[in-house]
Motif scaffolding. Structure first.
Motif, PDB file in Angstrom:
ATOM      1  N   LEU A  18      61.889   7.118   3.885  1.00 51.54           N
ATOM      2  CA  LEU A  18      61.634   8.157   2.881  1.00 51.54           C
ATOM      3  C   LEU A  18      60.143   8.454   2.764  1.00 51.54           C
ATOM      4  O   LEU A  18      59.753   9.608   2.559  1.00 51.54           O
ATOM      5  N   GLN A  19      59.322   7.436   2.894  1.00 50.03           N
ATOM      6  CA  GLN A  19      57.870   7.667   2.839  1.00 50.03           C
ATOM      7  C   GLN A  19      57.427   8.568   3.991  1.00 50.03           C
ATOM      8  O   GLN A  19      56.587   9.450   3.815  1.00 50.03           O
ATOM      9  N   LYS A  20      58.008   8.354   5.161  1.00 51.78           N
ATOM     10  CA  LYS A  20      57.714   9.221   6.302  1.00 51.78           C
ATOM     11  C   LYS A  20      58.145  10.657   6.001  1.00 51.78           C
ATOM     12  O   LYS A  20      57.407  11.611   6.248  1.00 51.78           O
ATOM     13  N   LEU A  21      59.352  10.811   5.445  1.00 47.10           N
ATOM     14  CA  LEU A  21      59.840  12.148   5.097  1.00 47.10           C
ATOM     15  C   LEU A  21      58.964  12.804   4.036  1.00 47.10           C
ATOM     16  O   LEU A  21      58.722  14.014   4.084  1.00 47.10           O
ATOM     17  N   LYS A  22      58.507  12.025   3.065  1.00 47.74           N
ATOM     18  CA  LYS A  22      57.612  12.569   2.034  1.00 47.74           C
ATOM     19  C   LYS A  22      56.337  13.117   2.667  1.00 47.74           C
ATOM     20  O   LYS A  22      55.877  14.200   2.297  1.00 47.74           O
ATOM     21  N   ARG A  23      55.778  12.370   3.604  1.00 48.21           N
ATOM     22  CA  ARG A  23      54.556  12.828   4.285  1.00 48.21           C
ATOM     23  C   ARG A  23      54.820  14.116   5.057  1.00 48.21           C
ATOM     24  O   ARG A  23      54.022  15.050   5.014  1.00 48.21           O
ATOM     25  N   ASN A  24      55.935  14.148   5.779  1.00 47.74           N
ATOM     26  CA  ASN A  24      56.224  15.307   6.634  1.00 47.74           C
ATOM     27  C   ASN A  24      56.590  16.551   5.831  1.00 47.74           C
ATOM     28  O   ASN A  24      56.134  17.638   6.150  1.00 47.74           O
ATOM     29  N   THR A  25      57.451  16.387   4.841  1.00 46.52           N
ATOM     30  CA  THR A  25      57.977  17.557   4.131  1.00 46.52           C
ATOM     31  C   THR A  25      57.151  17.943   2.910  1.00 46.52           C
ATOM     32  O   THR A  25      57.316  19.034   2.390  1.00 46.52           O
ATOM     33  N   LYS A  26      56.337  17.021   2.431  1.00 52.23           N
ATOM     34  CA  LYS A  26      55.556  17.214   1.197  1.00 52.23           C
ATOM     35  C   LYS A  26      56.449  17.248  -0.043  1.00 52.23           C
ATOM     36  O   LYS A  26      56.032  17.691  -1.103  1.00 52.23           O
ATOM     37  N   ILE A  27      57.697  16.787   0.089  1.00 49.50           N
ATOM     38  CA  ILE A  27      58.590  16.638  -1.059  1.00 49.50           C
ATOM     39  C   ILE A  27      58.278  15.277  -1.673  1.00 49.50           C
ATOM     40  O   ILE A  27      58.486  14.250  -1.040  1.00 49.50           O
ATOM     41  N   TRP A  30      61.653  11.065  -4.626  1.00 50.08           N
ATOM     42  CA  TRP A  30      62.651  10.306  -3.876  1.00 50.08           C
ATOM     43  C   TRP A  30      64.041  10.928  -4.025  1.00 50.08           C
ATOM     44  O   TRP A  30      64.794  11.030  -3.067  1.00 50.08           O
ATOM     45  N   ASN A  31      64.385  11.302  -5.262  1.00 51.44           N
ATOM     46  CA  ASN A  31      65.744  11.766  -5.530  1.00 51.44           C
ATOM     47  C   ASN A  31      66.077  13.050  -4.765  1.00 51.44           C
ATOM     48  O   ASN A  31      67.199  13.208  -4.301  1.00 51.44           O
TER      49      ASN A  31
END
Length: 129
Positions: A18-27, A30-31
């Protein structure tokens, strides 16, 4: 509707993904990423493998935080998927299937090399229509 699970605690692997996805998507939430992940897994034709999932991270949220305004819709989608896969829709089965789908979906999203920004998530959703 009654939530299938009161609190959701993720595995450390899922947290890292999820941390990787947060970096990539800027979302940042977590929810929101977890909602995308659940829907991604539910869209797969096969049920997730019944593997043990540790609850060894510090990422935890309630069902209401996870689902937000969509919590009833997500629960109905999960129940329908359990029915389609031949599983009962009791609370324990729903909780187990939810955890399996959530973690599988997080893995799919994090492992997709094409997801580099939020628009890539939207493109995946539009493909399935």
């Amino acid at each position: 509707m009654e939530a299938p699970i009161e609190r959701i605690k993720l595995s450390q692997t899922a947290k890292d993904q999820l941390q990787k996805l947060k970096r990539n998507t800027k979302i940042d939430q977590w929810n929101i990423l977890c909602r995308w992940a659940l829907c991604r897994s539910l869209a797969e034709p096969t049920p997730p493998s019944p593997v043990p999932i540790p609850q060894d991270s510090n990422v935890e949220m309630t069902w209401r935080v996870f689902g937000g305004e969509m919590s009833d819709i997500l629960l109905l989608a999960l129940k329908q998927r359990c029915h389609n896969d031949g599983y009962p829709t009791d609370k324990e089965t729903l909780a187990t299937q939810f955890r399996l789908h959530l973690h599988r979906g997080i893995g799919y999203l994090a492992g997709d090399p094409n997801i580099k920004k939020i628009e890539d998530l939207i493109a995946i959703a539009l493909e399935k229509i």
